[in-house]
Design a protein around this motif. Structure first.
Motif, PDB file in Angstrom:
ATOM      1  N   ARG A 191       0.822  -1.222   0.000  1.00 22.72           N
ATOM      2  CA  ARG A 191       0.000   0.000   0.000  1.00 22.72           C
ATOM      3  C   ARG A 191       0.851   1.267   0.000  1.00 22.72           C
ATOM      4  NH1 ARG A 191      -4.459  -2.196   4.445  1.00 22.72           N
ATOM      5  NH2 ARG A 191      -5.556  -3.593   2.988  1.00 22.72           N
ATOM      6  N   LEU A 192       2.107   1.161   0.432  1.00 18.80           N
ATOM      7  CA  LEU A 192       2.992   2.326   0.474  1.00 18.80           C
ATOM      8  C   LEU A 192       3.764   2.522  -0.826  1.00 18.80           C
ATOM      9  CD1 LEU A 192       4.461   1.914   4.079  1.00 18.80           C
ATOM     10  CD2 LEU A 192       2.689   3.513   3.322  1.00 18.80           C
ATOM     11  N   ALA A 193       3.633   1.579  -1.749  1.00 19.77           N
ATOM     12  CA  ALA A 193       4.385   1.672  -3.001  1.00 19.77           C
ATOM     13  C   ALA A 193       3.929   2.868  -3.827  1.00 19.77           C
ATOM     14  CB  ALA A 193       4.212   0.392  -3.807  1.00 19.77           C
ATOM     15  N   ASP A 194       4.887   3.542  -4.451  1.00 22.93           N
ATOM     16  CA  ASP A 194       4.555   4.687  -5.307  1.00 22.93           C
ATOM     17  C   ASP A 194       3.710   4.262  -6.500  1.00 22.93           C
ATOM     18  OD1 ASP A 194       5.963   6.422  -3.680  1.00 22.93           O
ATOM     19  OD2 ASP A 194       7.835   6.141  -4.783  1.00 22.93           O
ATOM     20  N   ALA A 195       4.005   3.079  -7.025  1.00 21.13           N
ATOM     21  CA  ALA A 195       3.250   2.552  -8.173  1.00 21.13           C
ATOM     22  C   ALA A 195       3.303   1.035  -8.125  1.00 21.13           C
ATOM     23  CB  ALA A 195       3.834   3.067  -9.482  1.00 21.13           C
ATOM     24  N   LEU A 196       2.247   0.396  -8.601  1.00 14.65           N
ATOM     25  CA  LEU A 196       2.209  -1.059  -8.675  1.00 14.65           C
ATOM     26  C   LEU A 196       2.778  -1.516 -10.012  1.00 14.65           C
ATOM     27  CD1 LEU A 196      -1.325  -1.791  -7.181  1.00 14.65           C
ATOM     28  CD2 LEU A 196       0.896  -1.823  -6.032  1.00 14.65           C
ATOM     29  N   PRO A 197       3.382  -2.686 -10.052  1.00 17.71           N
ATOM     30  CA  PRO A 197       3.915  -3.190 -11.324  1.00 17.71           C
ATOM     31  C   PRO A 197       2.796  -3.445 -12.329  1.00 17.71           C
ATOM     32  CG  PRO A 197       3.983  -4.885  -9.626  1.00 17.71           C
ATOM     33  CD  PRO A 197       3.624  -3.611  -8.933  1.00 17.71           C
ATOM     34  N   ASN A 198       3.109  -3.291 -13.583  1.00 15.25           N
ATOM     35  CA  ASN A 198       2.154  -3.562 -14.654  1.00 15.25           C
ATOM     36  C   ASN A 198       2.218  -5.044 -15.003  1.00 15.25           C
ATOM     37  OD1 ASN A 198       0.590  -3.716 -16.925  1.00 15.25           O
ATOM     38  ND2 ASN A 198       1.655  -2.131 -18.074  1.00 15.25           N
ATOM     39  N   LEU A 199       1.159  -5.761 -14.687  1.00 16.97           N
ATOM     40  CA  LEU A 199       1.125  -7.210 -14.904  1.00 16.97           C
ATOM     41  C   LEU A 199       0.254  -7.607 -16.085  1.00 16.97           C
ATOM     42  CD1 LEU A 199       0.669  -8.376 -11.194  1.00 16.97           C
ATOM     43  CD2 LEU A 199       2.805  -7.956 -12.427  1.00 16.97           C
ATOM     44  N   LYS A 200      -0.279  -6.642 -16.788  1.00 15.78           N
ATOM     45  CA  LYS A 200      -1.209  -6.942 -17.871  1.00 15.78           C
ATOM     46  C   LYS A 200      -0.544  -7.789 -18.944  1.00 15.78           C
ATOM     47  CE  LYS A 200      -4.653  -4.743 -20.843  1.00 15.78           C
ATOM     48  NZ  LYS A 200      -5.233  -3.456 -21.293  1.00 15.78           N
ATOM     49  N   LYS A 201      -1.206  -8.875 -19.320  1.00 16.37           N
ATOM     50  CA  LYS A 201      -0.759  -9.802 -20.359  1.00 16.37           C
ATOM     51  C   LYS A 201       0.535 -10.527 -19.994  1.00 16.37           C
ATOM     52  CE  LYS A 201      -2.978  -7.293 -24.157  1.00 16.37           C
ATOM     53  NZ  LYS A 201      -2.803  -6.670 -25.489  1.00 16.37           N
ATOM     54  N   ARG A 202       0.896 -10.545 -18.712  1.00 15.34           N
ATOM     55  CA  ARG A 202       2.112 -11.232 -18.266  1.00 15.34           C
ATOM     56  C   ARG A 202       1.724 -12.400 -17.351  1.00 15.34           C
ATOM     57  NH1 ARG A 202       5.810  -6.599 -15.756  1.00 15.34           N
ATOM     58  NH2 ARG A 202       7.430  -8.229 -15.890  1.00 15.34           N
ATOM     59  N   PRO A 203       2.127 -13.628 -17.673  1.00 11.52           N
ATOM     60  CA  PRO A 203       1.791 -14.772 -16.812  1.00 11.52           C
ATOM     61  C   PRO A 203       2.299 -14.544 -15.393  1.00 11.52           C
ATOM     62  CG  PRO A 203       2.720 -15.503 -18.904  1.00 11.52           C
ATOM     63  CD  PRO A 203       2.920 -14.021 -18.844  1.00 11.52           C
ATOM     64  N   THR A 204       1.402 -14.668 -14.419  1.00 11.82           N
ATOM     65  CA  THR A 204       1.743 -14.336 -13.033  1.00 11.82           C
ATOM     66  C   THR A 204       1.143 -15.367 -12.079  1.00 11.82           C
ATOM     67  OG1 THR A 204       1.742 -11.969 -13.576  1.00 11.82           O
ATOM     68  CG2 THR A 204       1.575 -12.556 -11.248  1.00 11.82           C
TER      69      THR A 204
END
Length: 234
Positions: A215-228
């Protein structure tokens, strides 16, 4: 006796080595395969050292749309005395994969089943998460509707806290970002949440933090279209 070989495939590009040399040697003479998608399978088989030209291989399809009544037909090569291979789209066959039903049928009909060592995104994510590796469960896909997804996350969290069990789950890649956002907003601040994305690829991302830290992160990683793979431990 004829054998059903369970052949792992790379999580990345088809030319990524993923079999031990002696295992690769054991399957080079196979001509019959059950695969999830022919196009992908041909690309993988081309790099596995199969002796028979790829265009001459017997490839049968088994995926989520296959009529389960036809499963016995897929094992016909074994009944004719020929060993055969089972491939997933990526990683280990029969793990979060429709091939599990075929493996069960092969056992029922008395054939030898031989799993080969290879990459599993589920196990790699668990290894890298820092979560409990003594007691864990793979939960597959969570609901796609937002309210149902949040309810499922909270249920997994309660079960994890009560039973000290790590939960692993996945989402259709284009909904990864929504799942991550819902998990961060709805889970307890002390819950550990790990994302393991693009495993074994140059773009690999593994981040394991408490929800309060996310919740303190400046931005969340972009996971779109990436197997996770998502890993949760309360």
């Amino acid at each position: 006796m004829s054998t059903l070989y369970l052949i792992p495939t790379p999580l990345g590009t088809p030319d990524t080595p993923c079999l031990l040399p002696h295992e690769q040697a054991a399957i080079t003479s196979l001509t019959d395969f059950v695969v999830e998608a022919e196009k992908t399978a041909r690309a993988h088989l081309k790099h596995l050292g199969i002796i028979t030209p790829v265009r001459d291989l017997n490839l049968q399809t088994l995926n989520g749309h296959t009529d389960r009544q036809t499963l016995p037909d897929l094992l016909q090569p074994l009944r004719e005395g020929r060993s055969m291979g089972l491939l997933s789209e990526a990683g280990c066959p029969a793990v979060a994969d429709p091939g599990a039903d075929l493996v069960a049928l092969a056992h029922k009909q008395g054939f030898t089943v031989q799993p080969l060592v290879g990459p599993s995104s589920i196990m790699l994510a668990l290894m890298a998460s820092g979560a409990n590796g003594q007691n864990f469960a793979f939960k597959g896909y969570l609901p796609s509707e937002k309210n149902e997804r949040i309810a499922a996350l909270k249920t997994l969290e309660r079960h994890s806290r009560t039973h000290n069990e790590t939960a692993l789950f996945i989402e259709t890649p284009y909904r990864n970002d929504a799942l991550l956002a819902d998990a961060i907003s709805s889970l307890h601040p002390d819950t550990r949440l790990c994302i393991a994305c693009d495993l074994t690829l140059p773009t690999q991302l593994i981040a394991s933090r408490q929800v309060s830290e996310w919740r303190l992160a400046d931005a969340l990683p972009n996971l779109k279209k990436r197997p996770t793979i998502f890993v949760l431990q309360a």
